[in-house]
Design an enzyme around this catalytic site. Structure first.
Site, PDB file in Angstrom:
ATOM      1  N   GLU A 172      20.488  85.420  24.920  1.00 15.54           N
ATOM      2  CA  GLU A 172      19.358  85.034  25.718  1.00 15.54           C
ATOM      3  C   GLU A 172      19.556  84.061  26.928  1.00 15.54           C
ATOM      4  O   GLU A 172      18.542  83.404  27.322  1.00 15.54           O
ATOM      5  CB  GLU A 172      18.188  84.853  24.823  1.00 15.54           C
ATOM      6  CG  GLU A 172      18.073  83.256  24.374  1.00 15.54           C
ATOM      7  CD  GLU A 172      19.086  83.466  22.849  1.00 15.54           C
ATOM      8  OE1 GLU A 172      19.180  82.340  22.256  1.00 15.54           O
ATOM      9  OE2 GLU A 172      19.900  84.387  22.792  1.00 15.54           O
TER      10      GLU A 172
ATOM     11  N   HIS B  40      13.905  94.851  18.593  1.00 17.48           N
ATOM     12  CA  HIS B  40      15.065  94.791  19.787  1.00 17.48           C
ATOM     13  C   HIS B  40      14.609  95.563  21.021  1.00 17.48           C
ATOM     14  O   HIS B  40      14.922  94.954  22.237  1.00 17.48           O
ATOM     15  CB  HIS B  40      16.430  95.224  19.097  1.00 17.48           C
ATOM     16  CG  HIS B  40      16.986  94.408  18.160  1.00 17.48           C
ATOM     17  ND1 HIS B  40      17.485  93.172  18.426  1.00 17.48           N
ATOM     18  CD2 HIS B  40      17.011  94.392  16.843  1.00 17.48           C
ATOM     19  CE1 HIS B  40      17.969  92.602  17.332  1.00 17.48           C
ATOM     20  NE2 HIS B  40      17.687  93.410  16.431  1.00 17.48           N
TER      21      HIS B  40
ATOM     22  N   ASP C 221      14.920  93.501  24.676  1.00 14.31           N
ATOM     23  CA  ASP C 221      15.601  94.070  26.113  1.00 14.31           C
ATOM     24  C   ASP C 221      14.719  93.944  26.861  1.00 14.31           C
ATOM     25  O   ASP C 221      15.096  93.789  28.157  1.00 14.31           O
ATOM     26  CB  ASP C 221      16.180  95.156  25.645  1.00 14.31           C
ATOM     27  CG  ASP C 221      17.096  95.295  24.518  1.00 14.31           C
ATOM     28  OD1 ASP C 221      17.859  94.365  24.206  1.00 14.31           O
ATOM     29  OD2 ASP C 221      17.675  96.303  24.114  1.00 14.31           O
TER      30      ASP C 221
ATOM     31  N   ASN D  46      12.383  88.573  18.911  1.00 17.46           N
ATOM     32  CA  ASN D  46      13.222  89.755  18.669  1.00 17.46           C
ATOM     33  C   ASN D  46      12.622  90.329  17.176  1.00 17.46           C
ATOM     34  O   ASN D  46      12.527  91.321  16.800  1.00 17.46           O
ATOM     35  CB  ASN D  46      14.417  89.570  18.693  1.00 17.46           C
ATOM     36  CG  ASN D  46      15.214  90.187  19.923  1.00 17.46           C
ATOM     37  OD1 ASN D  46      14.674  91.003  20.416  1.00 17.46           O
ATOM     38  ND2 ASN D  46      16.607  89.865  20.067  1.00 17.46           N
TER      39      ASN D  46
END
Length: 639
Positions: A540, A509, A513, A504
């Site tokens: 996660e 981000h 995702d 990340n």
């Protein structure tokens, strides 16, 4: 003494006198009891017999002939046994008092007359005597009088029989005929008088108006009800007056026109007439007018019978208004309505009901049988019913009409839905209301779909479309209870993306995702069986529930998952592997080993994941007892 004829004629005058006395005086006894009247009649007829014996015709010394039999026979015939016995006893007593050589014959003659009178009365059996009955009585009494002469001594009988037999029997016959007919006419007169009294009482008591008018429309007879209708003081006040004396000119003129029309036609007629009084009161009459004829058949007047039908007219008006209101209500109501009688025959329906069934509208008519309508509906495909179940289907529907409260939802073959509410009626029939709920059903289906979608959204993670943590807990509890009940194994995989924070931080981000979506895709592909449940456990971390899977099988599945993630070849600069990898911990509930709880299963999988991370990540570890020794249940450590 004179000749036998003259003396017997004198007896006939005595008979006429006593009969006349009874005719003119018996009315005083009409209100007395029947026994009293019979006794009085018997005494009078007995006195007449005694008087006749006081004025006899003497045949020889001690032998007399008279018309006593007439009085005694009349007493029995018209007065009954009581009157006859009284008259006979009086006559016999007097005859024995008189004595003579003809006593026995005289007593026999009286007895014969008594028997004839009583027998004649009994033969009538309570009915009023007719002329022919009087004739038979006269002939029988005349013949009976001859029998009494046979009781005389032989030498006397031979001497007098040719001389007096004919005049005696003939005068007895004539006297009974004349006297009997006089009494017969008197009885007829009394019956007619009584009938007139009864008729007058009935007419005066009638609640309806009854009157008679002459050809000029003047009242010549009327009852009190007519006086009330005309607002007259009494019925006598109407006599000689016309309708013009009591009604407004227009009303009276209309009445007179109706009368003249009926007099001209010469036949009775019933008409309805509107009544108006000067005081403003109104009403309706049902009037029967019939021509009144004399003995020659000439019309001499008009008989009128009026019945006040004002209340009936009001009820008819109210009924008509109610019917119009009901028809409007049935026409404009949104629902269909149908009524069947106790035999299942259609008696009432509105247009909406017919419109709801276009394929069978032609058979949904008054008088149609409910079963025939249902058969037609099934045969024409209006309602979908298996051919072998049509009669059972009809029987169930017909039987449900008798239930106190019955509500059904019916789907027609064209996709429409009807809500049917049926109630039994007081006469054994049924009333059903049909509502089209097709739109409501569509809305209901849409709501159910939306609820399912909402439920799905509530149970699915928005990013990965896997189960949420809450749904995962429910699924795990459900599967755990099932495997314990069935004594089958249950395995749990906990999956963690290696070094995801570094991913990340390095890629951002949005890329993180996408990475999680890719990993969740591999997990979905692994959970192939319907009972397998995959969830986003948190951040996660992911979890996979594998019902009826032992440790070995779970390990194989976990390895395939790990390899599948590597095969994605997602670049990961923050990992020594250079690509995105996952670490997987495997925990298993084995029904053959010591019993554990859900928390224990979670702890074992979590501890196995910890072991995989300690061992270098990108690997699968199963739970080992020594791993759990340093940690409390549910403890988590990350290297």
């Amino acid at each position: 003494m004179g000749s036998p004829w003259s003396e017997l004629l004198a007896n006939l005058a005595v008979v006429a006198m006593f009969v006349s006395v009874w005719i003119h005086t018996h009315v005083w006894l009409d209100r007395k009891a029947a026994l009293t009247r019979a006794t009085a009649f018997g005494l009078l007829m007995g006195a007449g017999a005694v008087t006749l014996m006081l004025t006899p015709m003497q045949l020889q010394p001690g032998v007399f002939i008279d018309l006593r039999a007439t009085m005694i026979a009349l007493a029995g015939f018209f007065g009954g046994p009581v009157a006859c016995v009284i008259a006979g006893l009086l006559a016999i007593a007097f005859r024995f008092h008189e004595g003579g050589i003809g006593v026995f014959a005289g007593a026999m003659g009286i007895s014969i007359a008594t028997l004839i009178g009583i027998a004649g009365h009994l033969v009538l059996r309570g009915r009023a005597p007719e002329r022919v009955d009087v004739l038979i009585l006269a002939a029988t009494a005349a013949a009976g009088s001859l029998l009494s002469l046979l009781a005389l001594p032989r030498e006397i009988m031979q001497a007098v029989l040719p001389q007096v037999a004919l005049p005696t029997s003939l005068l007895i016959f004539v006297s009974i005929m004349l006297s009997g007919l006089a009494l017969y006419q008197e009885r007829r007169r009394l019956e007619a008088l009584q009938s007139r009294r009864i008729f007058k009482a009935v007419v005066e008591a009638l609640p309806d108006c009854l009157n008679v008018k002459d050809l000029d429309g003047r009242f010549i007879a009327a009852n009190p009800a007519t006086a009330d209708l005309m607002h007259a003081t009494n019925a006598k006040a109407l006599i000689g007056k016309t309708d013009f004396d009591f009604f407004p000119q227009e009303t009276a003129r209309k009445f007179r026109q109706d009368e003249l029309a009926i007099l001209a036609a010469g036949v009775p007629s019933t008409i309805e007439q509107r009544l108006h009084h000067d005081d403003g009161t109104n009403g309706w009459l049902s009037t029967l007018k019939a021509p009144f004829r004399d003995h020659g058949g000439t019309i001499v007047g008009l008989i009128t019978h009026n019945r006040d039908i004002t209340m009936r007219k009001q009820l008819e008006t109210e009924l008509a208004e109610s019917r119009v209101t009901l028809a409007d209500a049935l026409t404009h109501m949104a629902d269909g309505l149908v009524m069947f009688d106790r035999d299942g025959k259609l008696v009432l329906s509105n247009a909406q009901y017919i419109a709801m069934f276009p394929h069978t509208a032609d058979i949904r008519v008054p008088g149609a049988d409910y079963r025939d309508i249902l058969r037609g509906s099934a045969a024409r495909g209006e309602q979908t019913v298996p051919p072998d179940r049509v009669e059972d289907w009809i029987g169930d529907i017909v039987a449900s009409r008798k239930l106190p409260s019955n509500r059904q939802e019916v789907r027609l073959a064209d996709g429409r839905w009807l809500d049917v509410r049926t109630r039994p009626t007081s006469n054994g029939g049924s009333l059903s209301v049909y509502s089209d709920i097709t739109e409501a059903k569509h809305v209901e289906a849409e709501l159910l779909a939306a609820n399912e979608k909402l439920k799905l959204l509530a149970n699915r993670d928005g990013l990965t479309e896997l189960l949420t943590r809450r749904a995962f807990d429910e699924a795990l509890a459900r599967e755990y209870a099932r495997v314990k009940r069935n004594a089958t194994p249950l395995s749990l995989l906990i999956i963690d993306v290696d070094w995801f924070k570094r991913f990340n931080d390095h890629y951002g981000h949005p890329a993180g995702d996408e990475c999680l979506r890719a990993v969740s895709g591999c997990i979905k592909a692994t959970a192939r069986r319907p009972a397998d449940a995959a969830a986003r456990y948190g951040g996660e971390e992911f979890a996979l529930i594998l019902p009826e899977t032992d440790a070995r099988g779970a390990f194989v599945i976990a390895e395939n998952l790990r390899s599948g993630v590597r095969d994605l070849r997602l670049a990961h600069a923050g990992s020594e592997k250079g690509i995105v990898t996952v670490s997987i911990g495997v925990g298993t509930f084995d029904p053959g080993s010591a019993s554990i709880e859900i928390a224990d299963l979670l702890r074992r999988a979590d501890e196995a994941l910890y072991g995989a991370k300690v061992a270098g990540r990108d690997r699968v570890h199963g739970w080992r007892p020594h791993v759990s020794e340093p940690h409390a249940a549910g403890a988590r450590r990350r290297p």
